[in-house]
Design an enzyme around this catalytic site. Structure first.
Site, PDB file in Angstrom:
ATOM      1  N   LYS A  77      -5.917   5.086   5.290  1.00 44.84           N
ATOM      2  CA  LYS A  77      -4.670   5.675   5.777  1.00 44.84           C
ATOM      3  C   LYS A  77      -4.974   6.476   7.035  1.00 44.84           C
ATOM      4  O   LYS A  77      -6.013   7.155   7.109  1.00 44.84           O
ATOM      5  CB  LYS A  77      -4.094   6.587   4.688  1.00 44.84           C
ATOM      6  CG  LYS A  77      -2.740   7.205   5.045  1.00 44.84           C
ATOM      7  CD  LYS A  77      -2.174   8.038   3.889  1.00 44.84           C
ATOM      8  CE  LYS A  77      -0.807   8.624   4.197  1.00 44.84           C
ATOM      9  NZ  LYS A  77      -0.253   9.424   3.086  1.00 44.84           N
ATOM     10  N   SER A 152       4.457   8.239   1.744  1.00 39.97           N
ATOM     11  CA  SER A 152       4.070   8.011   3.109  1.00 39.97           C
ATOM     12  C   SER A 152       2.947   6.991   3.290  1.00 39.97           C
ATOM     13  O   SER A 152       2.766   6.464   4.391  1.00 39.97           O
ATOM     14  CB  SER A 152       3.643   9.344   3.729  1.00 39.97           C
ATOM     15  OG  SER A 152       2.487   9.851   3.085  1.00 39.97           O
ATOM     16  N   SER A 176       3.039  10.293  -2.434  1.00 43.69           N
ATOM     17  CA  SER A 176       2.755   9.276  -1.412  1.00 43.69           C
ATOM     18  C   SER A 176       1.741   8.209  -1.767  1.00 43.69           C
ATOM     19  O   SER A 176       1.577   7.257  -1.010  1.00 43.69           O
ATOM     20  CB  SER A 176       2.332   9.944  -0.112  1.00 43.69           C
ATOM     21  OG  SER A 176       3.475  10.399   0.556  1.00 43.69           O
TER      22      SER A 176
HETATM   23  N1  GLN Z   1       8.064  12.204   0.216  1.00 45.41           N
HETATM   24  C1  GLN Z   1       7.360  13.450   0.129  1.00 45.41           C
HETATM   25  C2  GLN Z   1       7.462  14.188   1.447  1.00 45.41           C
HETATM   26  O1  GLN Z   1       8.024  13.673   2.358  1.00 45.41           O
HETATM   27  C3  GLN Z   1       5.939  13.245  -0.276  1.00 45.41           C
HETATM   28  C4  GLN Z   1       5.062  12.805   0.826  1.00 45.41           C
HETATM   29  C5  GLN Z   1       3.618  12.786   0.460  1.00 45.41           C
HETATM   30  O2  GLN Z   1       3.258  12.741  -0.709  1.00 45.41           O
HETATM   31  N2  GLN Z   1       2.797  12.850   1.486  1.00 45.41           N
HETATM   32  O3  GLN Z   1       6.984  15.282   1.576  1.00 45.41           O
END
Ligand code: GLN
Length: 494
Positions: A77, A152, A176
């Site tokens: 990632k 994400s 995410s």
């Molecule tokens: N959707 C959540 C956010 O936007 C989680 C994102 C994540 O786990 N990085 O913060």
């Protein structure tokens, strides 16, 4: 030969029996990534760097070295900094950024002999649930190119689901890893907070950020997690485990409690929180999860009704705490210390303003503003402190629940993958989709997503399994038992 549909162990066999070299596997993965470039899973590919790593792995293999991951292709990632490949966190702010070092998790996987195919698309600074907030364009779900892959870690899920590499790294701050795994029909686990070093993981919300593997199966996740976890003095929240190098596959194939071959889950109590099966859960997601729970029951597990009463509060608490930490973490990107510097400015203030307005996308700017607001004098007690109190209560609710059960099961996402653009105009709609994953993150518990079937439009559905602190070995063993009895994790998009 392609690495498509192949598990780590299948590739291991090819390598060990000398039916393929690490270099051949790397070429296959690079070719596959090129053929599927329309999915936009990768943001940086450098054949030369990949082949260098593959060559080193082949030398180690030739010398007789053994290792579960030696010569296995992967990709990281773009939240992890890497030497050679650019490290952008999906942001224009870091366009072209070259890190002088590797993130600790990447170093550990490199040391294990994995071969990186490149960097994977993600929501900007890991803020998002659909991968649509990447400065490098959205990533598409290989099951249906009209659908988002989740976020994400969207690119991380897509690269595995599309058969480019057998596993990838992801990060999970509020879901995410689990949510894109669910929406793309693969397996992913966020371990207990503090298990994997955050050193070199571009920070979003430091008290929540945690790295983990994404792969086809629980077995493959366990093999990768073995290499990822471990104490790191460079991360002040890194946890020193009693047994630092635990083997997460140790419990595989054995009865979890007092069961036997016929009923390997006998004596295992799986808690079903009422709040996870209420109104907001779509029927097409619920049906495959119900079937999966029946399967666990058939293997001897006992399903018990439990309650996580503050589930709903996890959304406001998380969307105060995470932006607060983000506003602090992202202050370093000012065009001086780090990041993009605007070409036009008249004084220091306009240089900061223009650099940050140009470098950060709108969602990141929104979160910085929310974060700065809730931390500001006069609002700190009303918002930030309250959110921290709720966070503590949520963690306590889980401990009360674990008096009644060994694991918790439920959905990962209230719906299957939605269409690109469907929620992007309304941030609150996007935040609400995180309802089932945020509480685990706030409590710092391990959680995973396991493919259990398909919902509307044949889009994948994942089931979430949550364990108590440092129970990822048992969690993975539970998921492995389910995967030995089912084949959802083996399905691939056509
Ligand atoms: N959707 C959540 C956010 O936007 C989680 C994102 C994540 O786990 N990085 O913060």
């Amino acid at each position: 030969m392609s690495s498509k549909l192949q598990s780590i162990s299948a590739l291991r066999t090819l390598l060990d029996e000398k039916k393929a070299s690490a270099t051949e596997l790397a070429h296959d993965a690079l070719r596959e990534a090129g053929q599927q470039s329309s999915l936009n899973a990768f943001v940086d590919i450098r054949d030369d760097l990949t082949l260098e790593q593959a060559k080193a792995a082949d030398l180690r293999l030739a010398s007789g070295e053994k290792g579960a991951l030696l010569g296995i292709p992967t990709a990281h990632k773009d939240i992890f900094v890497t030497q050679g490949w650019t490290s952008t966190a999906g942001s224009k702010m870091l366009a072209g950024y070259q890190s002088p070092f590797d993130a600790e998790v990447v170093s550990r996987l490199n040391a294990a002999g994995t071969v990186s195919i490149g960097k994977l698309n993600c929501d900007e600074f890991a803020m998002g649930s659909s991968n649509e907030k990447s400065a490098y364009g959205p990533c598409l779900n290989p099951w249906d190119s009209l659908a988002v892959p989740g976020g994400s870690s969207g690119g991380s899920a897509v690269a595995v689901a599309a058969g480019v590499v057998p596993f990838t790294t992801g990060t999970d701050t509020g879901g995410s890893i689990r949510q894109p795994a669910s929406l793309c029909g693969i397996t992913g686990i966020k371990p207990t907070y503090g298990s994997c070093s955050r050193y070199g993981m571009i920070a979003y919300a430091s008290s929540l950020d945690q790295a983990g593997p994404m792969a086809h199966s629980a077995r493959d996740c366990a093999l990768v997690l073995n290499a990822m976890v471990g104490f790191d003095a460079k991360d002040s929240t890194s946890v020193q485990r009693p047994v630092d190098q635990e083997d997460f596959t140790a419990g595989f194939g054995k009865a979890l409690r007092n069961g036997d071959v016929a009923k390997p889950l006998a004596g295992v109590r799986v808690g079903l929180p009422a709040e996870f099966f209420g109104e907001g859960l779509a029927a097409d997601v619920r049906a495959p999860i119900d079937a999966a729970l029946k399967q666990l029951e058939a293997m001897g597990a006992m399903l018990v009704n439990i309650s996580l009463p503050r589930t709903e509060l996890s959304i406001p608490a998380y969307y105060v705490i995470a932006p607060a930490e983000a506003s602090s973490n992202l202050s370093r990107f000012d065009g001086v210390r780090y990041g993009h510097r605007a070409a036009d400015y008249t004084d220091l203030k306009s240089m900061y303003e223009n650099s940050r307005s140009e470098g950060f996308g709108l969602e990141v700017q929104r979160r910085i503003m929310v974060g700065a607001y809730v931390l500001s004098h006069g609002y700190y007690d009303a918002y930030y402190l309250q959110a921290q109190k709720i966070r503590r209560l949520i963690a306590q609710d889980f401990q009360a629940a674990f008096q009644q059960c060994d694991f918790i099961a439920g959905p990962v996402s209230p719906t299957v993958a939605w269409n690109l653009g469907e929620k992007s105009a309304d941030p609150v709609q996007m935040y609400l989709a995180d309802i089932y994953t945020l509480s685990t993150s706030l409590a710092g518990l391990p959680g995973m997503s396991v493919p259990v079937g398909f919902g509307d439009k044949n889009r994948p559905v994942g089931m979430q399994l949550i364990g108590n602190y440092f129970k990822e070995g048992e969690l993975l063993a539970l998921a492995d038992h389910y995967q030995l009895a089912t084949d959802w994790h083996l399905r691939t998009p056509s």
